[in-house]
Design an enzyme around this catalytic site. Structure first.
Site, PDB file in Angstrom:
ATOM      1  N   CYS A 132      95.396  -7.880  -9.755  1.00 52.19           N
ATOM      2  CA  CYS A 132      95.421  -8.323  -8.362  1.00 52.19           C
ATOM      3  C   CYS A 132      95.369  -9.836  -8.255  1.00 52.19           C
ATOM      4  O   CYS A 132      95.668 -10.400  -7.204  1.00 52.19           O
ATOM      5  CB  CYS A 132      94.267  -7.692  -7.581  1.00 52.19           C
ATOM      6  SG  CYS A 132      92.632  -8.291  -8.049  1.00 52.19           S
TER       7      CYS A 132
ATOM      8  N   LYS B 189      83.741   6.948  -9.174  1.00 46.41           N
ATOM      9  CA  LYS B 189      85.003   7.673  -9.220  1.00 46.41           C
ATOM     10  C   LYS B 189      86.052   6.712  -9.787  1.00 46.41           C
ATOM     11  O   LYS B 189      86.678   5.945  -9.065  1.00 46.41           O
ATOM     12  CB  LYS B 189      85.399   8.140  -7.810  1.00 46.41           C
ATOM     13  CG  LYS B 189      86.310   9.386  -7.772  1.00 46.41           C
ATOM     14  CD  LYS B 189      87.638   9.227  -8.478  1.00 46.41           C
ATOM     15  CE  LYS B 189      88.588   8.312  -7.736  1.00 46.41           C
ATOM     16  NZ  LYS B 189      89.921   8.182  -8.485  1.00 46.41           N
TER      17      LYS B 189
ATOM     18  N   GLU C 168     103.925  -6.425  -2.819  1.00 46.23           N
ATOM     19  CA  GLU C 168     103.206  -6.553  -4.088  1.00 46.23           C
ATOM     20  C   GLU C 168     103.894  -5.655  -5.115  1.00 46.23           C
ATOM     21  O   GLU C 168     103.896  -4.432  -4.981  1.00 46.23           O
ATOM     22  CB  GLU C 168     101.739  -6.151  -3.936  1.00 46.23           C
ATOM     23  CG  GLU C 168     100.951  -6.339  -5.217  1.00 46.23           C
ATOM     24  CD  GLU C 168      99.504  -5.891  -5.104  1.00 46.23           C
ATOM     25  OE1 GLU C 168      98.644  -6.516  -5.743  1.00 46.23           O
ATOM     26  OE2 GLU C 168      99.255  -4.897  -4.396  1.00 46.23           O
TER      27      GLU C 168
ATOM     28  N   PHE D 285      92.878   1.659 -11.863  1.00 53.34           N
ATOM     29  CA  PHE D 285      93.306   1.828 -13.252  1.00 53.34           C
ATOM     30  C   PHE D 285      93.409   0.513 -13.989  1.00 53.34           C
ATOM     31  O   PHE D 285      93.279   0.471 -15.212  1.00 53.34           O
ATOM     32  CB  PHE D 285      94.662   2.543 -13.298  1.00 53.34           C
ATOM     33  CG  PHE D 285      95.833   1.656 -12.976  1.00 53.34           C
ATOM     34  CD1 PHE D 285      96.446   0.890 -13.965  1.00 53.34           C
ATOM     35  CD2 PHE D 285      96.334   1.570 -11.681  1.00 53.34           C
ATOM     36  CE1 PHE D 285      97.520   0.060 -13.676  1.00 53.34           C
ATOM     37  CE2 PHE D 285      97.395   0.739 -11.384  1.00 53.34           C
ATOM     38  CZ  PHE D 285      97.986  -0.016 -12.385  1.00 53.34           C
TER      39      PHE D 285
ATOM     40  N   SER E 218      95.048  -0.704  -3.727  1.00 53.15           N
ATOM     41  CA  SER E 218      96.106  -1.266  -2.906  1.00 53.15           C
ATOM     42  C   SER E 218      95.606  -1.495  -1.483  1.00 53.15           C
ATOM     43  O   SER E 218      94.636  -0.869  -1.029  1.00 53.15           O
ATOM     44  CB  SER E 218      97.314  -0.331  -2.889  1.00 53.15           C
ATOM     45  OG  SER E 218      96.992   0.863  -2.189  1.00 53.15           O
TER      46      SER E 218
ATOM     47  N   GLU F  55      91.825   8.246 -12.578  1.00 54.68           N
ATOM     48  CA  GLU F  55      92.087   9.372 -13.472  1.00 54.68           C
ATOM     49  C   GLU F  55      93.126   9.018 -14.534  1.00 54.68           C
ATOM     50  O   GLU F  55      93.334   9.789 -15.480  1.00 54.68           O
ATOM     51  CB  GLU F  55      92.542  10.600 -12.670  1.00 54.68           C
ATOM     52  CG  GLU F  55      93.875  10.478 -11.974  1.00 54.68           C
ATOM     53  CD  GLU F  55      93.803   9.753 -10.622  1.00 54.68           C
ATOM     54  OE1 GLU F  55      94.790   9.828  -9.867  1.00 54.68           O
ATOM     55  OE2 GLU F  55      92.768   9.103 -10.336  1.00 54.68           O
ATOM     56  N   ARG F  56      93.776   7.835 -14.404  1.00 53.36           N
ATOM     57  CA  ARG F  56      94.779   7.437 -15.387  1.00 53.36           C
ATOM     58  C   ARG F  56      94.154   7.011 -16.717  1.00 53.36           C
ATOM     59  O   ARG F  56      94.752   7.213 -17.777  1.00 53.36           O
ATOM     60  CB  ARG F  56      95.610   6.267 -14.851  1.00 53.36           C
ATOM     61  CG  ARG F  56      96.588   6.613 -13.747  1.00 53.36           C
ATOM     62  CD  ARG F  56      97.332   5.370 -13.331  1.00 53.36           C
ATOM     63  NE  ARG F  56      98.296   5.589 -12.269  1.00 53.36           N
ATOM     64  CZ  ARG F  56      99.586   5.855 -12.451  1.00 53.36           C
ATOM     65  NH1 ARG F  56     100.052   5.965 -13.685  1.00 53.36           N
ATOM     66  NH2 ARG F  56     100.400   6.014 -11.436  1.00 53.36           N
TER      67      ARG F  56
END
Length: 508
Positions: free
Chosen positions: A279, A171, A382, A147, A224, A174-175
């Site tokens: 990140c 893919k 994190e 996202f 993640s 979806e956010r």
């Protein structure tokens, strides 16, 4: 309603599962998005398999021209893409433009495919024998993207994969689905053959289906660390290539000779920009020496208190809202835990007054902790929010040990005026990307991007030359031709060898 995209047009698929897409400025639902199931994945992959066969026959120059036309269209629609991105993610408009631009720079690099796909050639490797290699596409590949960079990371995957002649099933998160869909539309307008790029929205159901599908040859993932490990293990167990990039705990070492105002400005932007949802964000500042630490913390505190918090459509705000209610809850819980564990909470970003028009939004201000120790969750975990921890180091060697002993190895930086210290640091630090007086050391597009240790899984990185290696496989041809025709039309053809050979060929 956000539909999937297949064969150059919207496609509903067969699944009746949906997810909400939110406005992070207000915490309200702005749309719904379909979530693909296993049968949707199978349909998209079968279409991609057929489309890729033709796409692979296009020569690299012809494929590169599609990328160049896409670049032109994306630049024409740059502000539109930034507005879509900002509205769903929460990045400020300037930050959203940067997200898009860094993605387009990789498309620019990938348009050099005719040069990057060249093989090698050896003449007279043996008696009358020539050996040459060629790079060929893998087939259909999957890109599973996060996202926090809904333009940049998909473009980092799409540019090299398409330039190499692969079809891609994307893919995205979806956010924030708007920008990936718009990117696919612009690729269609640029002349990409229908079916070569599919966009499937989804959750774990879609991801798992992609990871085990027999016609998916490679998987690129960013997310993640636990999910990166899972994706890598599952994909490789099913015979696929995988490059999976995970979490980070990026350190920035500040030496006593550094310009502290310059360092404080750099750390503030790197820690709090994009609300810390990067990140490569700096989450740990490491001043060397107590005097350096006291002075740096004072400067960081002043900057943290004076950050401008605004709606994502702001041109002037330093940071906007977090992407979701879960993100805001996770960050505020981490702040509370840090204070309970004994870290000194210098600036608390919880409970800030939201900007006008941001009532109900997921806003957390810049938060600064001092005297954080390596056993605290603030240091270990994190957080992925606008939270900066200061870990004081007594000397250079102690500062160097911190990133070297951390489980993550994404990015690290050192601020110093001393070239010897910088050179030693760059050589000895156990991290994939290093900055010297640069707070976020994201390489330019024609170098490679990738972390070490728990930040990256797989032996080839994103963009740069590694991406062309990842999205192709090498075929090596050894050839020898019967001679004779050059000696005249009536000359007999000479055999390739004097009888059969039952030993392995050598270079003699």
């Amino acid at each position: 309603m956000f539909e999937h995209r297949l064969s150059g047009k919207p496609w509903p698929g067969s699944s009746e599962r949906f997810s909400d897409v939110y406005d992070p400025n207000r915490g309200t639902v702005r749309a719904r998005v379909r979530l693909a199931d296993e049968s949707d994945v199978d349909v998209a992959v079968r279409v991609a398999v057929e489309a890729q066969r033709e796409w692979a026959t296009w020569n690299p120059q012809r494929r590169a021209r599609v990328l160049l036309r896409f670049l032109q269209l994306a630049n024409q629609h740059h502000d539109e893409l930034a507005a879509l991105l900002s509205a769903e993610h929460g990045k400020t408009l300037p930050d959203a433009r940067g997200d898009i631009q860094r993605g387009l720079e990789v498309i620019e690099f990938a348009a050099g495919a005719p040069h990057l796909l060249k093989g090698e050639y050896s003449t007279d490797a043996g008696g009358g024998i020539d050996v040459y290699s060629m790079r060929q596409p893998l087939g259909v590949v999957a890109a599973i993207t996060p996202f926090n960079f809904p333009a940049m990371i998909p473009l980092w995957k799409l540019g090299p994969a398409l330039a190499c002649g692969n079809a891609v099933v994307l893919k995205p998160s979806e956010r924030d689905p708007s920008v990936p869909i718009r990117i696919a539309e612009l690729f269609d307008e640029a002349g990409l053959p229908p079916g070569v790029l599919a966009v499937l929205h989804g959750d774990k159901v879609a991801v798992d289906a992609l990871l085990v599908h027999p016609d998916i040859q490679a998987v690129g993932f960013v997310g993640s660390t636990p999910i990166a490990q899972y994706v890598y293990a599952t994909a490789t167990a099913h015979g696929k290539r995988a490059q999976c990039f995970g979490g980070a705990k990026n350190h920035l070492i500040v030496m006593p000779d550094a310009d502290l105002d310059q360092a404080a400005d750099a750390i503030s932007g790197a820690a709090f920009g994009s609300a810390g949802q990067r990140c490569m964000a700096v989450s740990v500042a490491v001043p060397v020496g107590e005097e350096t630490a006291d002075a740096l913390v004072a400067k960081l505190a002043e900057r943290a208190r004076n950050l401008t918090i605004g709606r994502s459509d702001s041109e002037t705000a330093d940071l906007g809202p977090l992407v979701g209610a879960d993100a805001a809850q996770r960050v505020t819980a981490a702040i509370a835990t840090g204070a309970e564990e004994g870290a000194e909470l210098v600036v608390d970003g919880r409970g800030i007054t939201p900007p006008e028009g941001g009532e109900g939004g997921w806003f957390v201000g810049g938060t600064l902790f001092d005297r954080v120790t390596t056993d605290m969750s603030l240091y270990r975990d994190e957080i992925f929010g606008p939270v900066l921890s200061v870990v004081r180091a007594a000397d250079y060697e102690q500062a160097l040990r911190l990133p070297n002993e951390n489980i993550y190895g994404n990015g690290v930086s050192i601020f110093t005026r001393d070239g010897d210290a910088a050179r030693d640091f760059a050589a000895r630090v156990n991290t994939g990307m290093v900055g010297v007086n640069v707070p976020i050391p994201v390489p330019i597009a024609h170098h490679t991007f990738g972390g070490w240790k728990a930040s990256g899984f797989g032996d080839l990185n994103q963009h740069g030359p590694d991406s062309f290696k990842f999205y192709t496989r090498t075929k090596t041809v050894t050839s020898r031709w019967p001679s004779g025709i050059k000696d005249g039309p009536d000359a007999p053809l000479r055999p390739l060898a004097d009888g059969a050979s039952f030993v392995i060929p050598t270079m003699s």
